[in-house]
Write a protein that holds these residues in place. Sequence first.
Motif, short mmCIF file in Angstrom:
data_model
loop_
_atom_site.label_atom_id
_atom_site.label_comp_id
_atom_site.label_asym_id
_atom_site.label_seq_id
_atom_site.Cartn_x
_atom_site.Cartn_y
_atom_site.Cartn_z
N ASP A 16 -5.31 -16.58 9.11
CA ASP A 16 -4.91 -15.19 8.88
C ASP A 16 -3.43 -15.02 9.17
O ASP A 16 -2.95 -15.45 10.23
CB ASP A 16 -5.72 -14.26 9.80
N GLY B 163 -2.65 -11.38 4.97
CA GLY B 163 -4.05 -11.72 4.66
C GLY B 163 -4.32 -13.20 4.86
O GLY B 163 -3.64 -13.87 5.64
N LYS B 164 -5.33 -13.70 4.14
CA LYS B 164 -5.70 -15.11 4.31
C LYS B 164 -4.71 -16.01 3.58
O LYS B 164 -4.29 -15.72 2.45
CB LYS B 164 -7.10 -15.35 3.76
N THR C 254 -3.99 -8.88 1.81
CA THR C 254 -4.36 -7.55 2.32
C THR C 254 -3.17 -6.60 2.19
O THR C 254 -3.24 -5.47 2.63
CB THR C 254 -4.74 -7.65 3.81
#
Lengths: 511, 511
Positions: free
Chosen positions: B142, B147-148, B485
């Motif tokens: 993360d 985000g990932k 994200t």
Amino acid sequence: MTDQKNFSTDIDRRALISAAAASPFIFQPGAALANSGAMAAIRKAVEMQLPASIARIQDWVRNASIAAENSRMEEGAAYMMALARDAGFSQVARIATDGHPGVVGVMDNGADRWVGIYFMYDVKQFDAAEWSSPPLEARIVDRAGFGKAIMGRGATNQKGPEATFLAGLHAMREAGVKPPVNIALICEGEEEIGSPHFRQVALHPSIRPYLEKCLGVVIPAGWQNPNGAVTINLGSKGIIELELIASGEKWGRGPEKDIHSSLKAQVDSPVWRLVEALSTLTKDGGNTPAIEGWFEKVRPLTKRERELIALSARATNEADRKKALGVKRWIDDLSWEKSLERLAAQPTVNIEGLVAGYTGPGGKTVLPARAVAKLDFRLVPDMTVADSLEKLKRHLASKGFPDVEVNMSGGYDPTETAEGSAVIRAQQAVYDRAGVANTLYPRNAGSWPGVVFTGEPLKLPAGQFGLGHGGGAHAPDEYYVIESTNPKVAGLADATMGYVDFLYEMATISI
Amino acid sequence: MTDQKNFSTDIDRRALISAAAASPFIFQPGAALANSGAMAAIRKAVEMQLPASIARIQDWVRNASIAAENSRMEEGAAYMMALARDAGFSQVARIATDGHPGVVGVMDNGADRWVGIYFMYDVKQFDAAEWSSPPLEARIVDRAGFGKAIMGRGATNQKGPEATFLAGLHAMREAGVKPPVNIALICEGEEEIGSPHFRQVALHPSIRPYLEKCLGVVIPAGWQNPNGAVTINLGSKGIIELELIASGEKWGRGPEKDIHSSLKAQVDSPVWRLVEALSTLTKDGGNTPAIEGWFEKVRPLTKRERELIALSARATNEADRKKALGVKRWIDDLSWEKSLERLAAQPTVNIEGLVAGYTGPGGKTVLPARAVAKLDFRLVPDMTVADSLEKLKRHLASKGFPDVEVNMSGGYDPTETAEGSAVIRAQQAVYDRAGVANTLYPRNAGSWPGVVFTGEPLKLPAGQFGLGHGGGAHAPDEYYVIESTNPKVAGLADATMGYVDFLYEMATISI
């Protein structure tokens, strides 16, 4: 420091060839020892104890303390204390300093005179990959032209010679002979980092009163060259070791951490700043210090010093020396004698190391945030560390580099001992009688912390003394000869007798 | 080279905060793709294939080839060939060079137009100890604000973006859609060492005829900053990477191997020689090249280039940039805009690294026999590598340093691509429709081997293109975002659609 290196080692190899068929070196004692009635018993004890004496060197080498790496220093001091007690010293004590501990001991034999002995228990760093024998195994190896030797870090710098001196004390005790002088033993563990706290040891109340009684101080050394000759140094240059550090952090310009090199067009570089600062410190290709006022206190060589250098030049072989060093020309293409004068007389600014940014194979496009130059400065009389350091800092500030950090790690003033002092004359006497050619040299270009003895407040003569041979100090494959096949070089037994004779000489020499 | 780094990354973080509640980034295609009738099917295939696309990046990261260490280069080329075949390229071939092999492939879709795609299969060196996740495990982590992400060496430089482009080809095949252009794929394994043999790949008969048909060439790149914005570079500086080496061996003075530092009074120092040679190369604290004739061919910025820089200065935040770099002041205390002009316009002489003698902790009293400075020179139009290298050598000789070795390891001329070329306009169109703020920048201060395309004989427009985000190129913890994200930054699926749209744009854009 690398600094207790005898630069006449490895010369006059040609002379060896013609002497190869001669009989092995046999130590010839002076009158005092010969007349003591104890010589035969001591010699017998020395020979009987040889295996133990060899094992003492090996075990000590295996127990390495490296001040530069803060490695096993307490263990080293404890080991040194045990060695001192074992050799008959009393009042053996660990002396705390602001750095690593010193060790002192006293041997009051009820004699009239006192002699000081200086030991170091630390050794230089090593890279085991560069050695032909593991540096902490202290294996016994054959050295062509010399015989059997112990190979290991500290073998000759300085544990071998020091343990040889201790072997003399063990032998005298075994022979039931009281040493003819009282001995003050003073040891430090920071010699290889410039002895930053050695004054604290020497002036400690547990040893200072004894040192004040001493005729002089010596450090045991095995500096016979392949022809058997030794140089007696009447002094050594002083030294300052320090880092100059340029960084974005201190400068307030450039980056705080390494950034991408393309940013050089937008961002200042601490590495270029270091290069610029360095380039103000010397001229003539780095050969002449250009620090403001650097030569103010430099005392020129005296007529006598030039005479001694001329004698030394004639006694040594330039071509062999050049070959041993891998050097084709001396500075300014000077003659051998003039280059030796320069070696003794010139203060230096040397770059030991440079490190910044990426140092591995190939390149890496970074703009480094920090650059370090490791420097050593050699000082001649009457320069001092304090004055020189102040001048360096003033120079950097006046040239516009007040932010370049000066990080001094060690150093000491130059050392001088009078030619007529008892420790010098005693050395000459022992060497002469042993048939060891010896030359006075006014000033070793290397450095040792002898100024702690020769300077205020002790003002004692101080130098190096010893028969025997070793090599590779600070380098891979350091060794110390224990069984000599060279008829001009003492092995362990003869070198031990040399120390015994030196004590007898000190007991009786005119003062 | 480090050189494909987007320097607007990490700016405008404040803007993110207010947008935090917005919906995630959704790619908006252009008319050509939207009207093709294939968009929905391609998008569906992209999403269906996401696990395979992520696994493709991870597996490639795990198969690292490091040209600088000559590590697994043949394996890397074979892996690249398999990737190309798998994505639908034919005529896939290993191209031998005087260094590591290149790889080429062709995808003739029966379209009217050709587009060139440049890949690199090598990655930068790494020190695993500096990473929070093992650099060859390609773990999914993360990243706050993004985000990932896949973390590993090569994740963003350049395998992540390259594999994202390949994912677009896989998706089109899965959707039964022929790509709207023909594609010439050209790959090298020496990008990270300065592309010394890349011309041999580009001019090879198996790929040159296809490249000659191309409208232009791009390298996939994921350079959206946290605010979603991208910079479109109209060129890059050229670069020379080399070592300057001063040694006793070449100089004929000083020692052949490191010797004791006290000998500085007698022996010349190659390290001082290097410092003196370096100090002639620049002035103004290292900021201005002082090599004779260095500015002869430098073309000043045009009015349009200054306009673009002024726009870029207004679109970016100086304080954030300074903070990200750990820099307090630009060179000469320039304003943000003037510093960006300098960044684009000024040729540089940067010291990447310095190494000589002892570089460990503390000091070691040696006189080193050899000293190395690792330098990179950034070149602006119309400077060339050949001319600059010749000038450097002439300069060193004329300043009295003919013995200082110049050991060039890589480099290439500056790159320029016209603002009106199809590849630039297509990028603008795709970014604009996707709602991605984009700024033209006249010249990246970094470098890439685009000159092999933009220069003689190919003379093709060339640049970087891509949505998405990664960071840590050449540094520890390199990463590439796969699941965003951040509502302004594309994740893997949207970035894939960006490449698809770019191909459609190239197929239809006016030329």
